[in-house]
Design a protein around this motif. Structure first.
Motif, PDB file in Angstrom:
ATOM      1  N   THR A 168     -24.118  46.014 -64.180  1.00 35.32           N
ATOM      2  CA  THR A 168     -23.737  46.011 -62.768  1.00 35.32           C
ATOM      3  C   THR A 168     -22.237  45.764 -62.665  1.00 35.32           C
ATOM      4  O   THR A 168     -21.705  44.843 -63.285  1.00 35.32           O
ATOM      5  N   VAL A 169     -21.565  46.617 -61.892  1.00 35.52           N
ATOM      6  CA  VAL A 169     -20.145  46.433 -61.597  1.00 35.52           C
ATOM      7  C   VAL A 169     -20.061  45.981 -60.146  1.00 35.52           C
ATOM      8  O   VAL A 169     -20.584  46.652 -59.253  1.00 35.52           O
ATOM      9  N   THR A 188     -22.828  42.173 -66.494  1.00 40.06           N
ATOM     10  CA  THR A 188     -22.081  42.427 -65.263  1.00 40.06           C
ATOM     11  C   THR A 188     -20.597  42.475 -65.601  1.00 40.06           C
ATOM     12  O   THR A 188     -20.154  41.891 -66.588  1.00 40.06           O
ATOM     13  N   VAL A 189     -19.857  43.167 -64.778  1.00 45.95           N
ATOM     14  CA  VAL A 189     -18.414  43.249 -64.950  1.00 45.95           C
ATOM     15  C   VAL A 189     -17.806  43.422 -63.563  1.00 45.95           C
ATOM     16  O   VAL A 189     -18.423  44.036 -62.685  1.00 45.95           O
ATOM     17  N   SER A 190     -16.644  42.840 -63.342  1.00 43.64           N
ATOM     18  CA  SER A 190     -16.000  42.983 -62.035  1.00 43.64           C
ATOM     19  C   SER A 190     -15.230  44.294 -61.977  1.00 43.64           C
ATOM     20  O   SER A 190     -14.888  44.884 -63.007  1.00 43.64           O
ATOM     21  N   ARG A 192      -9.909  48.951 -69.028  1.00 39.31           N
ATOM     22  CA  ARG A 192     -10.092  50.399 -69.215  1.00 39.31           C
ATOM     23  C   ARG A 192     -11.454  50.707 -69.851  1.00 39.31           C
ATOM     24  O   ARG A 192     -11.536  51.373 -70.892  1.00 39.31           O
ATOM     25  N   LEU A 193     -12.482  50.240 -69.203  1.00 33.12           N
ATOM     26  CA  LEU A 193     -13.826  50.361 -69.769  1.00 33.12           C
ATOM     27  C   LEU A 193     -14.441  51.744 -69.579  1.00 33.12           C
ATOM     28  O   LEU A 193     -15.528  52.013 -70.072  1.00 33.12           O
ATOM     29  N   GLY A 194     -13.753  52.609 -68.856  1.00 36.59           N
ATOM     30  CA  GLY A 194     -14.229  53.985 -68.715  1.00 36.59           C
ATOM     31  C   GLY A 194     -15.459  54.138 -67.844  1.00 36.59           C
ATOM     32  O   GLY A 194     -16.213  55.102 -67.998  1.00 36.59           O
ATOM     33  N   VAL A 195     -15.672  53.196 -66.930  1.00 33.56           N
ATOM     34  CA  VAL A 195     -16.828  53.277 -66.034  1.00 33.56           C
ATOM     35  C   VAL A 195     -16.683  54.509 -65.148  1.00 33.56           C
ATOM     36  O   VAL A 195     -17.573  55.355 -65.076  1.00 33.56           O
ATOM     37  N   PRO A 197     -21.587  47.865 -54.821  1.00 27.71           N
ATOM     38  CA  PRO A 197     -21.881  47.650 -56.238  1.00 27.71           C
ATOM     39  C   PRO A 197     -22.237  48.954 -56.945  1.00 27.71           C
ATOM     40  O   PRO A 197     -22.759  49.886 -56.328  1.00 27.71           O
ATOM     41  N   VAL A 198     -21.946  48.993 -58.236  1.00 30.20           N
ATOM     42  CA  VAL A 198     -22.251  50.157 -59.066  1.00 30.20           C
ATOM     43  C   VAL A 198     -23.147  49.706 -60.208  1.00 30.20           C
ATOM     44  O   VAL A 198     -22.883  48.682 -60.840  1.00 30.20           O
TER      45      VAL A 198
END
Length: 241
Positions: free
Chosen positions: A237-238, A185-187, A195-198, A213-214
């Protein structure tokens, strides 16, 4: 024994245009799009209301055309039209499998698809039709990720699902670095700060501000979409902090 129920009632699935290329260098791979359509129809068949946004990068990418010297607004409009082509191809693949499907465009193209009207889109979803949102937001300078987050919020989706070529979000490119670490998971804030490029920042902020949520997963792994829909811990999950 009670049958397992889907974890989500209404979802928006975002695919890149490149996803439709399969093993090709350009365009649409009919074999690959049929497989994708089969997976989408399968989740629709169990009662999940499905909306989709597909990028146009397999045909045109507005930002890339602008870098090559074309007017950015013109390039973005060409990219929007490319997404219409992709949505029509996905509609054809879905209908060949017996699914009911509608393409709704943010740019009026009445001869080939419906105009996007939010209430009509929601009604289509309520009737069990798969709805494909084409032509982005209808405005230049906005990515299809931004269009996907906007449409997901507008139709009240429970989650935005982003299909990619990797099985989640990593701290660096797993295609280039063997020691890349995957996030469970990441917020939203972390995704922006690191800058994770999601997705682009506009899309992430839209999801954050609306508590949407994404989930990011590998669309190339057959069956993962259904497993994700049924609540298995697939991909990354974001979500809000």
């Amino acid at each position: 024994m009670e049958t397992a129920r889907p974890a989500f009632e209404r979802v928006l699935l975002k695919l890149s245009g490149e996803a439709l290329m399969g093993d090709m260098d350009y365009g649409i791979d009919p074999v690959y799009i049929r497989r994708l359509a089969g997976e989408v129809k399968a989740i629709s068949d169990i009662g999940v209301e499905v909306a989709m946004v597909i990028g146009g990068g397999n045909i045109f990418r507005g930002a890339g055309l602008a870098e090559a010297g074309m007017d950015r607004v013109t390039g973005d409009h060409m990219g929007m039209l490319a997404t219409v082509i992709n949505c029509l191809s996905m509609q054809d693949a879905l209908e060949n499998l017996g699914a009911y499907c509608r393409v709704m465009s943010a740019l009026p193209i009445n001869a080939v698809c419906e105009d996007y009207i939010r209430r009509r889109a929601v009604r289509h979803l309520e009737k069990g039709r798969i709805v494909l949102f084409a032509a982005g937001t209808g405005n230049p300078f906005f990515t299809t990720d931004s269009a996907a987050s906007l449409r997901a919020v507008e139709v009240g989706a429970d989650v935005m699902i982003k299909g990619t070529k990797v099985d989640g979000i990593y701290d660096k490119d797993p295609m280039k670095f063997d020691d890349a670490v995957k996030y469970e998971t990441v917020s939203f804030d972390e995704a922006v700060q690191k800058r994770l490029g999601v997705m682009d920042t506009t899309a992430i902020v839209m999801c954050r501000e609306n508590n949407l949520p994404v989930k990011v997963f590998n669309m190339n792994n057959s069956g993962d979409l259904m497993r994700l829909i049924m609540g298995e811990n697939i991909g990354t999950t974001v979500k809000a902090n």
